[in-house]
Design a protein around this motif. Sequence first.
Motif, PDB file in Angstrom:
ATOM      1  N   LYS A 294      -2.779   5.481 -16.349  1.00  0.00           N
ATOM      2  CA  LYS A 294      -3.785   4.609 -15.726  1.00  0.00           C
ATOM      3  C   LYS A 294      -4.073   5.035 -14.289  1.00  0.00           C
ATOM      4  O   LYS A 294      -5.214   5.024 -13.849  1.00  0.00           O
ATOM      5  N   ILE A 295      -3.027   5.399 -13.572  1.00  0.00           N
ATOM      6  CA  ILE A 295      -3.220   5.825 -12.181  1.00  0.00           C
ATOM      7  C   ILE A 295      -3.915   7.184 -12.162  1.00  0.00           C
ATOM      8  O   ILE A 295      -4.786   7.440 -11.333  1.00  0.00           O
TER       9      ILE A 295
ATOM     10  N   ALA B  26      -6.691  -1.687 -14.299  1.00  0.00           N
ATOM     11  CA  ALA B  26      -6.293  -2.832 -15.121  1.00  0.00           C
ATOM     12  C   ALA B  26      -4.869  -2.612 -15.620  1.00  0.00           C
ATOM     13  O   ALA B  26      -4.602  -1.649 -16.333  1.00  0.00           O
ATOM     14  N   LEU B  27      -3.953  -3.482 -15.212  1.00  0.00           N
ATOM     15  CA  LEU B  27      -2.549  -3.321 -15.599  1.00  0.00           C
ATOM     16  C   LEU B  27      -2.057  -4.515 -16.402  1.00  0.00           C
ATOM     17  O   LEU B  27      -2.461  -5.650 -16.129  1.00  0.00           O
ATOM     18  N   SER B  28      -1.179  -4.269 -17.371  1.00  0.00           N
ATOM     19  CA  SER B  28      -0.520  -5.371 -18.066  1.00  0.00           C
ATOM     20  C   SER B  28       0.496  -5.980 -17.090  1.00  0.00           C
ATOM     21  O   SER B  28       0.779  -5.406 -16.037  1.00  0.00           O
TER      22      SER B  28
ATOM     23  N   ALA C 181      -4.752  -4.358  -8.790  1.00  0.00           N
ATOM     24  CA  ALA C 181      -4.308  -3.036  -8.335  1.00  0.00           C
ATOM     25  C   ALA C 181      -5.533  -2.160  -8.127  1.00  0.00           C
ATOM     26  O   ALA C 181      -6.494  -2.226  -8.900  1.00  0.00           O
ATOM     27  N   TRP C 182      -5.489  -1.327  -7.080  1.00  0.00           N
ATOM     28  CA  TRP C 182      -6.609  -0.464  -6.750  1.00  0.00           C
ATOM     29  C   TRP C 182      -6.115   0.924  -6.389  1.00  0.00           C
ATOM     30  O   TRP C 182      -5.063   1.079  -5.778  1.00  0.00           O
ATOM     31  N   ALA C 183      -6.909   1.929  -6.757  1.00  0.00           N
ATOM     32  CA  ALA C 183      -6.717   3.271  -6.214  1.00  0.00           C
ATOM     33  C   ALA C 183      -8.029   3.580  -5.518  1.00  0.00           C
ATOM     34  O   ALA C 183      -9.052   3.749  -6.180  1.00  0.00           O
TER      35      ALA C 183
ATOM     36  N   GLU D  85       0.819  -1.210   0.000  1.00  0.00           N
ATOM     37  CA  GLU D  85       0.000   0.000   0.000  1.00  0.00           C
ATOM     38  C   GLU D  85       0.847   1.251   0.000  1.00  0.00           C
ATOM     39  O   GLU D  85       1.918   1.284   0.591  1.00  0.00           O
ATOM     40  N   CYS D  86       0.363   2.262  -0.711  1.00  0.00           N
ATOM     41  CA  CYS D  86       1.027   3.557  -0.749  1.00  0.00           C
ATOM     42  C   CYS D  86      -0.087   4.576  -0.954  1.00  0.00           C
ATOM     43  O   CYS D  86      -0.792   4.512  -1.958  1.00  0.00           O
ATOM     44  N   ALA D  87      -0.253   5.491   0.001  1.00  0.00           N
ATOM     45  CA  ALA D  87      -1.413   6.381   0.004  1.00  0.00           C
ATOM     46  C   ALA D  87      -2.660   5.510  -0.197  1.00  0.00           C
ATOM     47  O   ALA D  87      -2.826   4.514   0.497  1.00  0.00           O
ATOM     48  N   ASN D  88      -3.506   5.826  -1.207  1.00  0.00           N
ATOM     49  CA  ASN D  88      -4.683   4.969  -1.388  1.00  0.00           C
ATOM     50  C   ASN D  88      -4.484   3.943  -2.512  1.00  0.00           C
ATOM     51  O   ASN D  88      -5.416   3.335  -2.983  1.00  0.00           O
ATOM     52  N   LEU D  89      -3.233   3.774  -2.945  1.00  0.00           N
ATOM     53  CA  LEU D  89      -2.927   2.742  -3.943  1.00  0.00           C
ATOM     54  C   LEU D  89      -2.722   1.414  -3.226  1.00  0.00           C
ATOM     55  O   LEU D  89      -2.055   1.354  -2.188  1.00  0.00           O
TER      56      LEU D  89
END
Length: 224
Positions: free
Chosen positions: A201-202, A150-152, A142-144, A129-133
């Motif tokens: 994407k972020i 959606a990541l490759s 992966a979530w924000a 986790e990093c901030a809200n990532l």
Amino acid sequence: MRILIIEDEKKMASFLERGLKEEHYTVDVAYDGEKGLEYAMTHEYDLLIVDWMLPKMSGIELCHQLRNEGKKNPILILTAKDSVEDKIKGLDQGADDYLTKPFSFDELLARVRALLRRPAHLADKTVLECANLKLDLIKRQAWAGETEIALSQKEFALLEFLMRHAGEVVSRTAIAEHVWDLHFDPMSNTIDVYINFLRKKIGETVSKGKIETVRGIGYRLACP
Ligand code: CA
């Protein structure tokens, strides 16, 4: 995360290579002990998977030499040997874990994840986790905040590396060493291109984590 497989049986080596790549890992393969030692001494691997019986230099000798050179990469030994004395010998020479052939790929993956979690500050973490990532290393999601990103595979590996070093400046060389394999061309702008994919994407989410450029050096994932 970048893994070096040192295994002389071609079928086993390509089975491992394919399986680990499907799990998003960056993988290089060496087919004898000498080549394996050379790769391990000249690149930054997060983990080594080493067969015990190898041409030119045994897996145990390789462990011994790497530890003598001060290399601390986690090492998982693979072997058909299963006597207790053999296991003790392997661990005494600097191996971190031991898997007896034949093994299930799921068990290998679980051990790989456990060894990659070894650094104290990452102990037992399967979610970064990093901030809200948020990055779930097992579900590969992966979530924000509430939004899934959606990541490759490459983007995921890159974000994982940045998150493992959240708040720190990571150089392009370090990124290349841990996220790309031997075929990576250091003169290309691939890393910058992928950083931009990730930023985009972020950036489309309500992420509070941000990838900053550190001029002349590389990048930093800032977690306010
Ligand atoms: Ca072998």
